[in-house]
Design a protein around this motif. Structure first.
Motif, PDB file in Angstrom:
ATOM      1  N   GLY A 368       0.823  -1.200   0.000  1.00 40.81           N
ATOM      2  CA  GLY A 368       0.000   0.000   0.000  1.00 40.81           C
ATOM      3  C   GLY A 368       0.854   1.245   0.000  1.00 40.81           C
ATOM      4  O   GLY A 368       0.969   1.947   1.011  1.00 40.81           O
ATOM      5  N   THR A 369       1.491   1.534  -1.141  1.00 36.57           N
ATOM      6  CA  THR A 369       2.293   2.752  -1.282  1.00 36.57           C
ATOM      7  C   THR A 369       1.997   3.409  -2.622  1.00 36.57           C
ATOM      8  O   THR A 369       1.471   2.778  -3.538  1.00 36.57           O
ATOM      9  CB  THR A 369       3.816   2.469  -1.236  1.00 36.57           C
ATOM     10  N   LYS A 370       2.342   4.685  -2.723  1.00 37.93           N
ATOM     11  CA  LYS A 370       2.315   5.356  -4.026  1.00 37.93           C
ATOM     12  C   LYS A 370       3.413   6.401  -4.070  1.00 37.93           C
ATOM     13  O   LYS A 370       3.880   6.886  -3.027  1.00 37.93           O
ATOM     14  CB  LYS A 370       0.948   5.977  -4.306  1.00 37.93           C
ATOM     15  N   LEU A 371       3.847   6.719  -5.284  1.00 34.15           N
ATOM     16  CA  LEU A 371       4.864   7.736  -5.505  1.00 34.15           C
ATOM     17  C   LEU A 371       4.160   9.082  -5.614  1.00 34.15           C
ATOM     18  O   LEU A 371       3.272   9.260  -6.452  1.00 34.15           O
ATOM     19  CB  LEU A 371       5.626   7.419  -6.791  1.00 34.15           C
ATOM     20  N   GLN A 372       4.535  10.000  -4.746  1.00 34.29           N
ATOM     21  CA  GLN A 372       3.934  11.327  -4.725  1.00 34.29           C
ATOM     22  C   GLN A 372       5.061  12.336  -4.899  1.00 34.29           C
ATOM     23  O   GLN A 372       5.775  12.643  -3.948  1.00 34.29           O
ATOM     24  CB  GLN A 372       3.213  11.534  -3.390  1.00 34.29           C
ATOM     25  N   GLY A 373       5.239  12.793  -6.133  1.00 38.25           N
ATOM     26  CA  GLY A 373       6.413  13.607  -6.428  1.00 38.25           C
ATOM     27  C   GLY A 373       7.655  12.750  -6.308  1.00 38.25           C
ATOM     28  O   GLY A 373       7.758  11.703  -6.957  1.00 38.25           O
ATOM     29  N   LEU A 374       8.573  13.149  -5.444  1.00 42.49           N
ATOM     30  CA  LEU A 374       9.789  12.365  -5.217  1.00 42.49           C
ATOM     31  C   LEU A 374       9.683  11.506  -3.960  1.00 42.49           C
ATOM     32  O   LEU A 374      10.623  10.788  -3.629  1.00 42.49           O
ATOM     33  CB  LEU A 374      11.004  13.295  -5.109  1.00 42.49           C
ATOM     34  N   GLU A 375       8.547  11.572  -3.279  1.00 44.85           N
ATOM     35  CA  GLU A 375       8.384  10.845  -2.028  1.00 44.85           C
ATOM     36  C   GLU A 375       7.478   9.637  -2.213  1.00 44.85           C
ATOM     37  O   GLU A 375       6.534   9.654  -3.011  1.00 44.85           O
ATOM     38  CB  GLU A 375       7.782  11.763  -0.951  1.00 44.85           C
ATOM     39  N   VAL A 376       7.775   8.579  -1.449  1.00 47.04           N
ATOM     40  CA  VAL A 376       6.876   7.426  -1.377  1.00 47.04           C
ATOM     41  C   VAL A 376       6.034   7.591  -0.116  1.00 47.04           C
ATOM     42  O   VAL A 376       6.565   7.826   0.968  1.00 47.04           O
ATOM     43  CB  VAL A 376       7.666   6.098  -1.327  1.00 47.04           C
TER      44      VAL A 376
END
Length: 424
Positions: A368-376
């Motif tokens: 349950g993760t997603k890439l948001q800009g340069l952050e996970v």
């Protein structure tokens, strides 16, 4: 070849990672994928939902996909394989009729009884009054199951009549949606649970390494059921003798029973077993897909190229394949979950320490993760799995725990006793 993996969990990240180890794989696409698959080299996430069959078909045709691998049980039960095959695509995963083996516990129980597969005594109900009457006649402990798909949470092991009746009230009351239209009440079996994932082309069936999951949220296997908080493989409780019996008493009869019903089952048949202290076993349930988190500990030990096995299943030539090859040693994974899981939790927590936690023997599989800009950031209940291999279970578990100690996000929770049975 290009492969499309449908799903966004730790299982799908592990599948993509394993496929990309082969020189035969040009590129992997994941729909919708997660923060881990987004950062894999030669892997691309595409924002198509797992139940958007038309969108998945158009994507596969546009990208000239050679093979579609379906991860989750929900699209399989909804008929994704039937739909994509009708569009001329090659799909690994059973059709809608075959997926009933997981989508309906009552259907699967009837199949097991017809095939003479050892399983727990059970009864099926559609009405709460009759279910409660039966419950009182059986006594406790007892197992109450929502018939349909409930994300691994529709099984309640009740220690008291009050607890069992509360489970019936919750299921019939709609807690699990349409999964609660039928209820299966099953005898309680004592022992250790083991997961055996097997690959089949509908004629031949070959088991992968047995794994042991830790389903409860709390240490010492306490608290609510989850989708799985950690696992290890190969599970020693599944001895070579037991695996040989499993082949002839469970796996082959199950495939034969499916064939008898006119079902051409090509994909994973996953048997969830209870192994009693004397070594006897019974099937608790069947699943129609790769297990999660079992896949994350099985694939790191697999030596045979994964795509070769999957293509052999799809093309119905598994019987011509040499024996599956495995690496020596052991594998273990520990799941990091959002605070509050399996109840309410909050997404969007920034995750740090991911690169630092990985070594030559340790891999983080995102769930349950997603890439948001340069952050996970966190985007689910079970957020990630830290998996490690070692010469033995102690080394694998030590490495997994050393890795997860470097990962941080607000509210992060993980069990600190994964593998306690093999360590003791």
């Amino acid at each position: 070849m290009k492969v499309l993996v449908v799903g966004n969990g730790g299982r799908e990240h592990a599948l993509a990672w394993k496929l990309l180890q082969s020189q035969q794989i040009e590129r992997v696409f994941c729909t919708p994928g997660n923060g881990g698959t987004a950062t894999l080299e030669r892997c691309e996430n595409l924002p198509v939902a797992v139940d958007d069959f038309e969108g998945i078909a158009k994507l596969a045709q546009k990208e000239n996909i050679s093979l579609v691998i379906v991860g989750p049980e929900v699209p399989l039960s909804q008929g994704i394989t039937d739909y994509l095959q009708a569009q001329g695509l090659m799909v690994f995963g059973p059709n809608k009729m075959g997926a009933q083996i997981e989508a309906s516990k009552a259907w699967a129980k009837a199949l097991m009884q017809e095939a003479g597969i050892p399983t727990a005594k059970a009864a099926v109900f559609t009405e709460i009054k009759a279910a409660k009457s039966y419950l009182k006649s059986q006594g406790v402990p007892i197992v109450v199951k929502a018939d349909g798909l409930a994300a691994g949470k529709g099984v309640i092991v009740a220690q008291t009549i009050v607890e069992a009746e509360a489970a019936l009230d919750a299921i019939f009351g709609g807690q699990f949606g349409s999964a609660g239209n039928f209820v299966v009440i099953e005898e309680f079996l004592l022992g250790q649970e083991v997961s055996v994932l097997a690959l089949t082309d509908g004629l031949t069936i070959r088991p992968l390494l047995p794994a042991q999951d830790h389903k409860r949220i709390g240490e010492g296997d306490t608290g609510e059921n989850t989708g799985g908080m950690g696992a290890y493989a190969p599970a020693p409780v599944a001895t070579p003798g037991m695996m040989a019996r499993l082949q002839t008493e469970v796996l082959e009869p199950a495939i034969a029973a499916l064939r008898k019903k006119g079902i051409d089952y090509r994909g994973v048949l996953y048997a969830g077993l209870m192994v009693a202290p004397d070594g006897e076993f019974k099937v608790l349930e069947f699943n129609c897909r790769f297990g999660d988190p079992e896949t994350q500990v099985i694939l790191p030990l697999l030596d045979t190229p994964l795509e070769e096995l999957i293509l052999a299943c799809v093309q119905q030539r598994l019987g011509d394949m040499p024996p599956i090859a495995w690496k020596n040693g052991a594998s273990a994974t520990v799941v990091a979950a959002s605070g509050g899981y399996p109840g309410d939790y909050t997404n969007g927590k920034v995750i740090t320490g991911l690169q630092e936690s990985e070594t030559a023997d340790t891999k983080v599989f995102h769930a349950g993760t997603k890439l948001q800009g340069l952050e996970v950031v966190s985007d689910g209940g079970r957020v990630l799995n830290v998996t490690a291999i070692g010469e033995d279970f102690k080394q694998a578990l030590d490495r997994a725990y050393a890795g997860i100690a470097k990962v941080q996000f607000e509210g992060m929770y993980y069990r600190r006793d994964i593998g306690y049975r093999v360590l003791s």
